[in-house]
Design a protein around this motif. Structure first.
Motif, PDB file in Angstrom:
ATOM      1  N   ASP A 211       0.841  -1.196   0.000  1.00  0.00           N
ATOM      2  CA  ASP A 211       0.000   0.000   0.000  1.00  0.00           C
ATOM      3  C   ASP A 211       0.876   1.244   0.000  1.00  0.00           C
ATOM      4  OD1 ASP A 211      -2.483  -1.370   0.132  1.00  0.00           O
ATOM      5  OD2 ASP A 211      -2.119  -1.761   2.268  1.00  0.00           O
ATOM      6  N   ALA A 212       0.432   2.284  -0.718  1.00  0.00           N
ATOM      7  CA  ALA A 212       1.241   3.501  -0.846  1.00  0.00           C
ATOM      8  C   ALA A 212       1.421   4.201   0.491  1.00  0.00           C
ATOM      9  CB  ALA A 212       0.588   4.448  -1.855  1.00  0.00           C
ATOM     10  N   ASP A 213       0.364   4.228   1.321  1.00  0.00           N
ATOM     11  CA  ASP A 213       0.485   4.915   2.611  1.00  0.00           C
ATOM     12  C   ASP A 213       1.424   4.165   3.549  1.00  0.00           C
ATOM     13  OD1 ASP A 213      -1.254   2.791   2.888  1.00  0.00           O
ATOM     14  OD2 ASP A 213      -2.736   3.878   4.082  1.00  0.00           O
ATOM     15  N   PHE A 214       1.378   2.818   3.525  1.00  0.00           N
ATOM     16  CA  PHE A 214       2.305   2.013   4.328  1.00  0.00           C
ATOM     17  C   PHE A 214       3.741   2.239   3.864  1.00  0.00           C
ATOM     18  CE2 PHE A 214       4.821  -1.924   4.531  1.00  0.00           C
ATOM     19  CZ  PHE A 214       4.850  -2.142   5.901  1.00  0.00           C
ATOM     20  N   SER A 215       3.964   2.247   2.570  1.00  0.00           N
ATOM     21  CA  SER A 215       5.310   2.452   2.016  1.00  0.00           C
ATOM     22  C   SER A 215       5.868   3.809   2.445  1.00  0.00           C
ATOM     23  CB  SER A 215       5.267   2.366   0.485  1.00  0.00           C
ATOM     24  OG  SER A 215       4.696   1.162   0.064  1.00  0.00           O
ATOM     25  N   THR A 216       5.020   4.819   2.406  1.00  0.00           N
ATOM     26  CA  THR A 216       5.453   6.160   2.804  1.00  0.00           C
ATOM     27  C   THR A 216       5.749   6.220   4.295  1.00  0.00           C
ATOM     28  OG1 THR A 216       4.002   7.043   1.074  1.00  0.00           O
ATOM     29  CG2 THR A 216       4.864   8.611   2.681  1.00  0.00           C
ATOM     30  N   ALA A 217       4.890   5.580   5.096  1.00  0.00           N
ATOM     31  CA  ALA A 217       5.094   5.583   6.550  1.00  0.00           C
ATOM     32  C   ALA A 217       6.413   4.918   6.925  1.00  0.00           C
ATOM     33  CB  ALA A 217       3.926   4.888   7.242  1.00  0.00           C
ATOM     34  N   VAL A 218       6.718   3.792   6.286  1.00  0.00           N
ATOM     35  CA  VAL A 218       7.989   3.108   6.553  1.00  0.00           C
ATOM     36  C   VAL A 218       9.165   4.007   6.169  1.00  0.00           C
ATOM     37  CG1 VAL A 218       9.460   1.175   5.865  1.00  0.00           C
ATOM     38  CG2 VAL A 218       7.041   0.797   6.307  1.00  0.00           C
ATOM     39  N   THR A 219       9.048   4.683   5.035  1.00  0.00           N
ATOM     40  CA  THR A 219      10.145   5.525   4.541  1.00  0.00           C
ATOM     41  C   THR A 219      10.432   6.687   5.477  1.00  0.00           C
ATOM     42  OG1 THR A 219       9.590   4.959   2.254  1.00  0.00           O
ATOM     43  CG2 THR A 219      10.934   6.914   2.593  1.00  0.00           C
ATOM     44  N   ILE A 220       9.395   7.396   5.910  1.00  0.00           N
ATOM     45  CA  ILE A 220       9.630   8.603   6.719  1.00  0.00           C
ATOM     46  C   ILE A 220      10.090   8.250   8.126  1.00  0.00           C
ATOM     47  CG2 ILE A 220       8.048  10.001   5.337  1.00  0.00           C
ATOM     48  CD1 ILE A 220       5.983   9.778   7.564  1.00  0.00           C
ATOM     49  N   THR A 221       9.547   7.174   8.698  1.00  0.00           N
ATOM     50  CA  THR A 221       9.964   6.831  10.070  1.00  0.00           C
ATOM     51  C   THR A 221      11.382   6.268  10.094  1.00  0.00           C
ATOM     52  OG1 THR A 221       8.780   4.724   9.815  1.00  0.00           O
ATOM     53  CG2 THR A 221       7.653   6.483  10.987  1.00  0.00           C
ATOM     54  N   SER A 222      11.719   5.446   9.097  1.00  0.00           N
ATOM     55  CA  SER A 222      13.078   4.880   9.077  1.00  0.00           C
ATOM     56  C   SER A 222      14.126   5.946   8.786  1.00  0.00           C
ATOM     57  CB  SER A 222      13.173   3.756   8.043  1.00  0.00           C
ATOM     58  OG  SER A 222      12.957   4.239   6.735  1.00  0.00           O
ATOM     59  N   SER A 223      13.733   7.057   8.175  1.00  0.00           N
ATOM     60  CA  SER A 223      14.701   8.122   7.885  1.00  0.00           C
ATOM     61  C   SER A 223      15.288   8.718   9.158  1.00  0.00           C
ATOM     62  CB  SER A 223      14.041   9.226   7.055  1.00  0.00           C
ATOM     63  OG  SER A 223      13.081   9.939   7.820  1.00  0.00           O
ATOM     64  N   CYS A 224      14.577   8.584  10.277  1.00  0.00           N
ATOM     65  CA  CYS A 224      15.077   9.144  11.543  1.00  0.00           C
ATOM     66  C   CYS A 224      16.281   8.387  12.078  1.00  0.00           C
ATOM     67  CB  CYS A 224      13.961   9.156  12.592  1.00  0.00           C
ATOM     68  SG  CYS A 224      12.636  10.298  12.182  1.00  0.00           S
TER      69      CYS A 224
END
Length: 430
Positions: free
Chosen positions: A136-149
């Motif tokens: 899912d696009a929203d799941f993919s985005t959530a993983v990307t932004i949180t892991s960036s920290c």
């Protein structure tokens, strides 16, 4: 109301009013300081003196070098190599591309030191790739932004250099070492959250694990990872200072990006340097105006007043530690990362040390709190970048990120109440 109270009200009240009016942070900090000095009847020439003093620091010279290193490596074709390495490590798992995203952020964060750069660079590749594979696009985005920290914790992080300078001579090498285990802890918690969601939604697995492929990708990526080794082992081993290591890392990054990976030509180098100047101008102006703000805070004894007010609520060290985290999280919702470090550290660090929190451990807490703030509205810069890349409404991304917020909060609490997570590696290496 006496003169001191009036000056404090003007300084802090003016600052927060301008923040809510959406003034740029540097202007809000600078103008609030000017008004405070005028109320106290002090000469405005103090402004220039403290602005110059604020950036006249050898340690702070590392900040522009680390930012330049990150931009050069990020523009030089590093992202694809690190994604391939992460895929060779963890792509075989259920929800493998989510795991690849998280591990790639750990690797890339050690090069860029910036959550925004991580999201923009890796997200533009991984989010479409994950969507194409059935995520899912929203799941993919959530993983990307949180892991960036993770990149904020994994050295070399220019935010740690800013904290070390603001905190008054904390060892940059110790801070660098202290970030590795918390960064891995954050990555592990996000991977657990991703795995649980992947099982529930039946996301696909990647190709089976191959040691041959892992060694192949490691041999390709070693040039990029070596930049981190140069900085960290050079500083920790006492071979050179953080500033000298940053300068060497810039030269190394230039050579690798242009001559080894050939992701940059000389025209691209000039464009990357142009991007650096734009970023550095914001950071250095903010540091200089924050120096004036810090002078006003110190002169008015605001850190002592804040410490007395907070410790007056309770003497329980666990509740005080939670209060410190809560304050930083709230600030993260309305301010960017660098201003929080510059403004909150002189106020909150004495409280932290009074309840037995080591300044190095507190630095990791501050950085992670600020990282969570980058993902929260209304001023979450990384949240906005992720939403823009995925072309999704911010509200949908925030909803998908809720389970990952929980993972990050659990990591924060473990780092807060188990000092060994941050302090084990610096203490072991002296």
């Amino acid at each position: 109301m006496d003169a001191n109270t009036m000056a404090i009200a003007v300084l802090l009240g003016g600052f927060f009013v301008m923040i809510f009016l959406r003034f740029p942070i540097a202007y809000a900090v600078g103008l609030a300081s000017v008004l405070c000095l005028m109320v106290q009847g002090l000469p405005l020439s103090n402004i220039c003196q403290y602005m110059v003093k604020g950036i006249s620091s050898f340690s702070l010279m590392a900040v522009p070098f680390f930012i330049t290193m990150g931009v050069l490596m990020g523009s030089g074709g590093i992202s694809d190599k690190l994604i391939a390495l992460a895929n060779a490590c963890v792509g075989w798992m259920r929800g493998g591309m989510a795991m690849v995203n998280i591990v790639a952020s750990y690797f890339f964060g050690g090069i860029s030191g910036s959550a925004s750069a991580d999201t923009a660079s890796l997200g533009s590749i991984l989010i479409p790739m994950m969507v194409d594979q059935g995520y899912d696009a929203d799941f993919s985005t959530a993983v990307t932004i949180t892991s960036s920290c993770e990149g904020l914790l994994v050295p070399p992080s220019h935010n740690m250099v800013i904290y070390a300078t603001t905190a008054g001579g904390i060892s940059v090498g110790s801070l660098f070492l202290a970030g590795y285990v918390p960064g891995a802890l954050l990555a592990g918690s996000l991977m657990i959250g991703s795995y649980i969601i992947s099982i529930k939604r039946n996301y696909p697995k990647g190709e089976p694990f191959s040691i041959k492929n892992l060694l192949k990708q490691l041999s390709v990526s070693i040039w990029a990872l070596a930049a981190v080794l140069i900085v960290v082992f050079g500083v920790v081993g006492g071979v050179f200072t953080a500033t000298e290591s940053a300068a060497i890392a810039v030269i190394y990054s230039l050579i690798v990006s242009v001559f080894v990976y050939r992701g940059l030509d000389w025209k691209g180098v000039w464009k990357a340097l142009d991007d650096c100047v734009a970023t550095l101008s914001i950071v250095l102006i903010l540091i200089s105006t924050s120096a004036v703000f810090g002078f006003c805070l110190t002169r008015l004894h605001v850190p002592d007043l804040a410490a007395n007010a907070i410790t007056g609520l309770t003497r329980n060290p666990y509740i005080l530690a939670l209060l410190l985290n809560l304050i930083l999280l709230v600030l993260g919702c309305i301010m960017d990362m660098a201003p929080i470090i510059l403004i909150a550290t002189p106020i909150l660090l004495p409280i932290a040390t009074s309840i037995g929190i080591d300044p190095i451990q507190f630095g990791i807490m501050v950085v992670l709190n600020c990282g969570i703030g980058l993902l929260t509205p209304p001023v979450g810069a990384v949240l906005f970048i992720g939403s823009a890349i995925a072309k999704l409404p911010m509200e949908k991304v925030v909803k998908a990120t809720l389970p990952f917020y929980l993972c990050m909060i659990i990591s924060l609490l473990l780092i807060t109440f188990i000092p060994a997570i941050s302090m084990w590696l610096p203490n072991m290496l002296g």
